[in-house]
Scaffold this motif. Sequence first.
Motif, short mmCIF file in Angstrom:
data_model
loop_
_atom_site.label_atom_id
_atom_site.label_comp_id
_atom_site.label_asym_id
_atom_site.label_seq_id
_atom_site.Cartn_x
_atom_site.Cartn_y
_atom_site.Cartn_z
N LEU A 108 0.84 -1.19 0.00
CA LEU A 108 0.00 0.00 0.00
C LEU A 108 0.88 1.24 0.00
CD1 LEU A 108 -2.71 1.54 0.35
CD2 LEU A 108 -2.45 1.20 2.82
N LEU A 109 0.64 2.13 -0.96
CA LEU A 109 1.31 3.43 -1.03
C LEU A 109 0.33 4.45 -0.45
CD1 LEU A 109 2.58 3.12 -4.72
CD2 LEU A 109 3.58 2.15 -2.64
N GLY A 114 4.27 10.67 -6.01
CA GLY A 114 5.50 10.49 -6.79
C GLY A 114 5.94 9.04 -6.81
N LEU A 115 5.79 8.37 -5.69
CA LEU A 115 6.12 6.95 -5.61
C LEU A 115 5.18 6.14 -6.50
CD1 LEU A 115 7.82 4.76 -4.22
CD2 LEU A 115 6.19 4.80 -2.34
N ALA A 116 3.92 6.54 -6.55
CA ALA A 116 2.95 5.83 -7.39
C ALA A 116 3.31 5.93 -8.86
CB ALA A 116 1.55 6.40 -7.15
N VAL A 117 3.78 7.10 -9.29
CA VAL A 117 4.20 7.25 -10.69
C VAL A 117 5.32 6.28 -11.03
CG1 VAL A 117 5.37 8.81 -12.29
CG2 VAL A 117 3.43 9.63 -10.98
N SER A 129 -1.41 -0.84 -4.36
CA SER A 129 -2.57 0.03 -4.20
C SER A 129 -2.11 1.39 -3.69
CB SER A 129 -3.60 -0.59 -3.26
OG SER A 129 -3.02 -0.83 -1.99
N LEU A 130 -2.89 2.40 -4.01
CA LEU A 130 -2.60 3.78 -3.59
C LEU A 130 -3.80 4.34 -2.84
CD1 LEU A 130 -0.90 6.48 -3.73
CD2 LEU A 130 -2.17 6.98 -5.82
N LEU A 131 -3.56 4.91 -1.68
CA LEU A 131 -4.57 5.61 -0.91
C LEU A 131 -4.19 7.08 -0.89
CD1 LEU A 131 -7.12 5.15 0.87
CD2 LEU A 131 -5.56 5.04 2.83
N SER A 132 -5.07 7.94 -1.43
CA SER A 132 -4.66 9.33 -1.61
C SER A 132 -5.85 10.27 -1.46
CB SER A 132 -4.04 9.49 -3.01
OG SER A 132 -3.45 10.75 -3.17
N SER A 153 -4.25 -0.20 -7.81
CA SER A 153 -5.62 -0.04 -7.33
C SER A 153 -5.65 1.26 -6.54
CB SER A 153 -6.02 -1.22 -6.44
OG SER A 153 -7.28 -1.01 -5.85
N ILE A 154 -6.44 2.24 -6.98
CA ILE A 154 -6.42 3.58 -6.40
C ILE A 154 -7.73 3.85 -5.67
CG2 ILE A 154 -6.20 6.05 -6.90
CD1 ILE A 154 -4.54 5.34 -9.35
N ALA A 155 -7.61 4.35 -4.44
CA ALA A 155 -8.79 4.68 -3.64
C ALA A 155 -8.56 6.02 -2.95
CB ALA A 155 -9.07 3.60 -2.61
N TYR A 156 -9.66 6.73 -2.69
CA TYR A 156 -9.59 7.99 -1.96
C TYR A 156 -9.67 7.74 -0.45
CZ TYR A 156 -10.59 10.29 -6.44
OH TYR A 156 -10.54 10.74 -7.74
#
Length: 432
Positions: A108-109, A114-117, A129-132, A153-156
Amino acid sequence: MSQIDRLVLAEVEVGAASFSDLLQRLPSIYPTEVLASLNRLAEGGRVSAELCNYLHRDAERRPDRPPDGRCLLPLPHPLDYEWRFTPDSSRTLLNLASELTPFGGDVLLFGTPGLAVEALALPINRRLSLLSEENIVTERLITLNRATGSPLSIAYCSAGLPRESADAVILDPPWYMDFIRPMLAAAAGACRMRGFVFLSVPPASTRPTAEEDRLSIIRFAGRLGLDLVDHQPLAIRYDTPFFEANALAVAGIFPPSRWRRGDLLVMRKVSEGTRSAPRVSNRRRPWVEVPVGRMRLFVSAATSDAGGSKGVLPLLEGDVLPTVSRRHPKRRDAQIWTSGNRIYRTDNARLVVEAALVFARENDEGSSVQPSLWGNVYDSEALERVGREIAELTKMEAAEERGSLEIGPERSDTWKSNLTNSSSRSPAIAFG
């Protein structure tokens, strides 16, 4: 002699050849603090006046070309306190997470765009996955993710925090305790038993309380069920965001673009801990964001409108806030804020947003501009004048970002250029 003076003197004595060299040798000490230390050392006779003057002149030397930077994402904005890892540090973190987690495990990021890119182009055989936050940076990441086959997998954050869903969590909160504690608590809750949490924290020389803060973070992590297994001083390097480069340029300082470093704490979840999981609040911060070209314009939605027609009013000489610290008193007075760290007052916040939206519609027929946030109709002359002023700010900041325009004390009186893009309200995530 202060700790900073001792560190600076030690590096000068071993032969730092330039201000850039000196800054890179030091443990992430802010450039203005390094120059202040040199002045003290010269006044005390520990450093020659000639060397002190040389290093000052070298710090004021503009680079021949602007530093290379990641351009796939919208610019960081000072209101988000966002510093992004360099690509090398991003790869180091992702590789470390890969080494410490099982094949096909979950990483999980957390709040690290920047790390997600970098993760989009770095296959590590892990589910990512990214939580942002819900903002234009995450929107761009969603677009990039789709274009690369959706490896993320991106979630807010506003959708809720995951529970024990990751074998490793990488987070990089702003370096203030009121950010670090809730984000670390959320990361601990998202981490599975025997999983790992990777956290970047300020080095001991960053501020007087940095070492005490780090020890406090480790104690707090223990109450969350996290056990420190590794501390890597100065292991993480950051790109200097545009807003910080502008703040330093006001002081006539042009440091290397990747001088800032952070300590890496690697922690393992060994128990459920004694702290309850944080609750997330969907409160929205009182700012409306209007992307205008590369510039991100934030306008305070909490401003009480006086019904004026000037729109953008000066708040300080030169417009650029000469610091990135949230303790600067002028931050409280800002009602308009650009991604180049320019701040202004306004006598009519709605007029400023309306002007930006109107010019966006006129100059980008295919844009996704949303209807007016307030639905007010203003005199066309005021809309045109304020819109041109915003357009000129966009032009100036684009030139500064390219390194082709020196920041001066006055704004230009010639309004040119066009506006593009749309508006949104930027959510802030508050943890209880």
